[in-house]
Scaffold this active site. Sequence first.
Site, PDB file in Angstrom:
ATOM      1  N   GLU A 256      -5.995   5.206  -6.331  1.00  0.00           N
ATOM      2  CA  GLU A 256      -6.301   3.880  -6.435  1.00  0.00           C
ATOM      3  C   GLU A 256      -7.554   3.236  -5.703  1.00  0.00           C
ATOM      4  O   GLU A 256      -7.527   3.484  -4.740  1.00  0.00           O
ATOM      5  CB  GLU A 256      -5.000   3.029  -6.199  1.00  0.00           C
ATOM      6  CG  GLU A 256      -5.082   1.518  -6.575  1.00  0.00           C
ATOM      7  CD  GLU A 256      -3.904   0.745  -6.002  1.00  0.00           C
ATOM      8  OE1 GLU A 256      -3.411   0.993  -4.790  1.00  0.00           O
ATOM      9  OE2 GLU A 256      -3.411  -0.134  -6.820  1.00  0.00           O
TER      10      GLU A 256
ATOM     11  N   CYS B  11      -1.706  -4.546  -9.419  1.00  0.00           N
ATOM     12  CA  CYS B  11      -1.051  -3.285  -9.369  1.00  0.00           C
ATOM     13  C   CYS B  11      -1.317  -2.753 -10.743  1.00  0.00           C
ATOM     14  O   CYS B  11      -1.179  -1.727 -10.808  1.00  0.00           O
ATOM     15  CB  CYS B  11       0.367  -3.273  -9.192  1.00  0.00           C
ATOM     16  SG  CYS B  11       1.213  -4.803  -9.803  1.00  0.00           S
TER      17      CYS B  11
ATOM     18  N   SER C 120       0.792  -1.182   0.042  1.00  0.00           N
ATOM     19  CA  SER C 120      -0.061   0.034  -0.138  1.00  0.00           C
ATOM     20  C   SER C 120       0.829   1.335  -0.005  1.00  0.00           C
ATOM     21  O   SER C 120       1.997   1.221   0.393  1.00  0.00           O
ATOM     22  CB  SER C 120      -0.844   0.016   1.346  1.00  0.00           C
ATOM     23  OG  SER C 120      -0.006   0.115   2.412  1.00  0.00           O
TER      24      SER C 120
ATOM     25  N   GLU D  97       7.026  -0.257  -4.226  1.00  0.00           N
ATOM     26  CA  GLU D  97       5.910  -0.105  -5.466  1.00  0.00           C
ATOM     27  C   GLU D  97       4.689  -0.096  -4.728  1.00  0.00           C
ATOM     28  O   GLU D  97       4.228  -0.842  -3.820  1.00  0.00           O
ATOM     29  CB  GLU D  97       5.915  -1.384  -6.177  1.00  0.00           C
ATOM     30  CG  GLU D  97       5.443  -1.412  -7.537  1.00  0.00           C
ATOM     31  CD  GLU D  97       4.451  -2.719  -8.100  1.00  0.00           C
ATOM     32  OE1 GLU D  97       5.474  -3.377  -7.975  1.00  0.00           O
ATOM     33  OE2 GLU D  97       3.577  -2.661  -8.262  1.00  0.00           O
TER      34      GLU D  97
ATOM     35  N   GLY E 250       1.762   2.049   3.618  1.00  0.00           N
ATOM     36  CA  GLY E 250       3.015   0.971   4.099  1.00  0.00           C
ATOM     37  C   GLY E 250       4.185   1.308   3.495  1.00  0.00           C
ATOM     38  O   GLY E 250       5.438   1.725   4.186  1.00  0.00           O
TER      39      GLY E 250
HETATM   40  P1  NAP Z   1       0.369  -3.251   3.262  1.00  0.00           P
HETATM   41  O1  NAP Z   1      -0.605  -2.965   4.248  1.00  0.00           O
HETATM   42  O2  NAP Z   1       0.982  -2.160   2.698  1.00  0.00           O
HETATM   43  O3  NAP Z   1       1.588  -4.211   3.956  1.00  0.00           O
HETATM   44  C1  NAP Z   1       2.478  -4.976   2.946  1.00  0.00           C
HETATM   45  C2  NAP Z   1       3.716  -5.194   3.939  1.00  0.00           C
HETATM   46  O4  NAP Z   1       4.283  -3.969   4.482  1.00  0.00           O
HETATM   47  C3  NAP Z   1       3.263  -5.936   5.048  1.00  0.00           C
HETATM   48  O5  NAP Z   1       4.402  -6.965   5.146  1.00  0.00           O
HETATM   49  C4  NAP Z   1       2.982  -5.115   6.167  1.00  0.00           C
HETATM   50  O6  NAP Z   1       3.587  -5.837   7.185  1.00  0.00           O
HETATM   51  C5  NAP Z   1       4.130  -4.233   5.927  1.00  0.00           C
HETATM   52  N1  NAP Z   1       3.888  -2.900   6.522  1.00  0.00           N
HETATM   53  C6  NAP Z   1       2.630  -2.046   5.999  1.00  0.00           C
HETATM   54  N2  NAP Z   1       2.878  -0.839   6.930  1.00  0.00           N
HETATM   55  C7  NAP Z   1       3.677  -0.988   7.645  1.00  0.00           C
HETATM   56  C8  NAP Z   1       4.243   0.023   8.411  1.00  0.00           C
HETATM   57  N3  NAP Z   1       3.638   1.194   8.712  1.00  0.00           N
HETATM   58  N4  NAP Z   1       5.561  -0.461   9.448  1.00  0.00           N
HETATM   59  C9  NAP Z   1       5.862  -1.700   9.238  1.00  0.00           C
HETATM   60  N5  NAP Z   1       5.628  -2.362   8.338  1.00  0.00           N
HETATM   61  C10 NAP Z   1       4.264  -2.186   7.421  1.00  0.00           C
HETATM   62  O7  NAP Z   1      -0.470  -4.035   1.762  1.00  0.00           O
HETATM   63  P2  NAP Z   1      -1.032  -5.430   2.029  1.00  0.00           P
HETATM   64  O8  NAP Z   1      -1.568  -5.929   3.107  1.00  0.00           O
HETATM   65  O9  NAP Z   1      -0.525  -6.084   0.853  1.00  0.00           O
HETATM   66  O10 NAP Z   1      -2.616  -4.932   1.396  1.00  0.00           O
HETATM   67  C11 NAP Z   1      -3.049  -3.780   2.104  1.00  0.00           C
HETATM   68  C12 NAP Z   1      -3.566  -2.541   0.952  1.00  0.00           C
HETATM   69  O11 NAP Z   1      -2.402  -2.198   0.109  1.00  0.00           O
HETATM   70  C13 NAP Z   1      -4.505  -3.044  -0.209  1.00  0.00           C
HETATM   71  O12 NAP Z   1      -6.089  -3.088   0.165  1.00  0.00           O
HETATM   72  C14 NAP Z   1      -4.107  -2.212  -1.243  1.00  0.00           C
HETATM   73  O13 NAP Z   1      -4.821  -0.951  -1.131  1.00  0.00           O
HETATM   74  C15 NAP Z   1      -2.775  -2.037  -1.112  1.00  0.00           C
HETATM   75  N6  NAP Z   1      -1.907  -2.790  -2.013  1.00  0.00           N
HETATM   76  C16 NAP Z   1      -1.708  -2.433  -3.167  1.00  0.00           C
HETATM   77  C17 NAP Z   1      -0.710  -3.187  -4.146  1.00  0.00           C
HETATM   78  C18 NAP Z   1      -0.324  -2.606  -5.403  1.00  0.00           C
HETATM   79  O14 NAP Z   1       0.229  -3.263  -6.294  1.00  0.00           O
HETATM   80  N7  NAP Z   1      -0.745  -1.412  -5.842  1.00  0.00           N
HETATM   81  C19 NAP Z   1      -0.452  -4.477  -3.823  1.00  0.00           C
HETATM   82  C20 NAP Z   1      -0.870  -5.091  -2.409  1.00  0.00           C
HETATM   83  C21 NAP Z   1      -1.478  -4.229  -1.813  1.00  0.00           C
HETATM   84  P3  NAP Z   1       2.497  -6.255   8.369  1.00  0.00           P
HETATM   85  O15 NAP Z   1       1.155  -6.753   7.966  1.00  0.00           O
HETATM   86  O16 NAP Z   1       3.286  -7.331   9.276  1.00  0.00           O
HETATM   87  O17 NAP Z   1       2.248  -5.090   9.137  1.00  0.00           O
END
Ligand code: NAP
Length: 563
Positions: free
Chosen positions: A417, A316, A256, A279, A259
């Site tokens: 997005e 993505c 995200s 990304e 993240g």
């Molecule tokens: P995410 O919440 O960004 O998490 C991805 C990774 O980053 C996980 O391993 C998470 O670990 C870690 N993370 C996230 N925020 C963090 C922080 N503040 N501190 C430390 N670690 C952090 O993504 P997701 O779980 O894959 O999906 C959630 C959302 O992301 C989706 O609903 C979507 O909107 C977006 N997404 C977008 C794409 C794209 O290609 N554009 C792909 C996937 C997801 P932990 O879970 O252990 O915290």
Amino acid sequence: MPTTSEPNNPRPGPLGVSIISGEPVEPEADPFGVVCPSSGDPIPDRFHSASAGQVNDAANSAWRAFHQARDRTEDDRATMLELIARRISGMGEAITDRAHLETGLPENRLEAELNRTTSTLELFAKVVREGSWKRIAIDPPEPKRRPSPRPGIRRALVPLGPVAVFGSSNFPLAYSTAGTDAASALAAGCPVIIKGHPLHPGTGELVAQAVSGAVRDAGFPPGWFSFLHAGGGREHAVGVELIRHPCVRAAGFTGSFEGGTALARLAADRPDPIPLFAEMGSVNPVFLLPGSVETEPRGIAQHLARSISIFAGQQCTKPGLIFLVQGPTCEGCVERLVQELDATPPTPMLSAGIRQRYLRSLLRVIDTPGVRVLLGDPASIRKTSQRVPDNQPTHEKPVLLRTTEAVFVEQQVLHEEIFGPAAVIVECKDPEGMLRCAGIIQGSLTGSLFLANTDLDLAQALSGVLTMRVGRIICNGVPTGVEVGYGTVHGGPFPATNRPDTTAVGPFALERWCRPVAFQNTPPALLPPELRDENPTGRYRIVHGKLTREAVSHRRHGSAGPG
Ligand code: NAP
């Protein structure tokens, strides 16, 4: 503890613990579980997050391994990548079955993703052997140059050190434990520590068993690769500790916007900032030019519908914004798109959390004045978005929205997005309107143009604008489906990524994990092997400013095989 991927164990399975330096470790933190998104049923296995001490062990071991294995050749690393591919293929069915259970993605898609993962590893092995990715350049000395002699300078890329990789939720194989970030870092000569994704911990652990086995077979120190579970009470902590660890020298992230930017800030705030390649989100605009809509309305609608809805839109590169010029011809195409999407069955999303996030972002757009719902039920979206229970299937049907150029220009929420099976049609007043919209879209991974011969002038103008806004321009095709090759660019301006100067996919991804070093007047014994005269692999010689490519040699240097 034995690993369950040994040859005498017919069906490998996860043990629920991290793998550090090739060994499964004892559980130290509270366990967490995972739910099957297609059924809503909990999966019986429990997983133990890495403790702070285990994060420290993995990072220190990677640092030691990096220094112990400095003498390994390009050929040794290529062999390691091939062995990883072979081990993953050998465990293929166990891995894809597990990924299907944990993500709800269909088996055939996961098989294709597994093939893409192994073929990327094999491609990187070829790239490493060939050598030109290191951008070697040699300026010969000119001792007789006047007024001062010119020194000999030899330049190459050198690896940064241990790399932390945050795998993605939506690509449990191709962008996760042995995915493009991990594979390119290993290829570049960097040890890798994976921060496992909590939505597919079993899949990640199985792939990690394969990678650890191959690292051992290739004769690399076991600290070269570690896999850390992260979930439950330590969900964010494992990743934060990794990014802050002094032995971690770079990181890759897919996920995200929140993240990616949070972790990039952490990486930049260290006493010694490190590069973090994130990304994040992408709207992937599609422009339907008037001539193409007139000649191919049906075909375009079919392609677009599939691209929006496949795998519940959790890609993505999913097309999120569709621009067309208002008029009677575009109506047929829109109608057809609605029919095609309506005929698509509900598909599971990756988790209840991702589904809730999707519905809430969708609702923000639906509630924007000037946005019409062409397909979807706003009342049901509103109700479900209040509370998405995690013990129910996560299926969603596609949603199609429509607005005008004027509303698009005004409303920032339409530029963001929506991660799920939804798209917004933006109706432009005239071709100039399309150009205005193209100029203000957010940085994206892709931009697509559907064009006929009569559209060439407009297509040329749009292509010029898109070159500044996206990483890949596609003509008469949809953005989903990334072909992996030398020419691939999977990147783009912010917020699609935080580093528009590079790509996450393809051989150029290796450069992210290196920096250039120049050796001036350095005796051969002090040079890295690839810079010595006896190893003219894939390099350039610059004499008097003229660049020439040296003959490629595939001479092997002490290759390590299985055993
Ligand atoms: P995410 O919440 O960004 O998490 C991805 C990774 O980053 C996980 O391993 C998470 O670990 C870690 N993370 C996230 N925020 C963090 C922080 N503040 N501190 C430390 N670690 C952090 O993504 P997701 O779980 O894959 O999906 C959630 C959302 O992301 C989706 O609903 C979507 O909107 C977006 N997404 C977008 C794409 C794209 O290609 N554009 C792909 C996937 C997801 P932990 O879970 O252990 O915290």
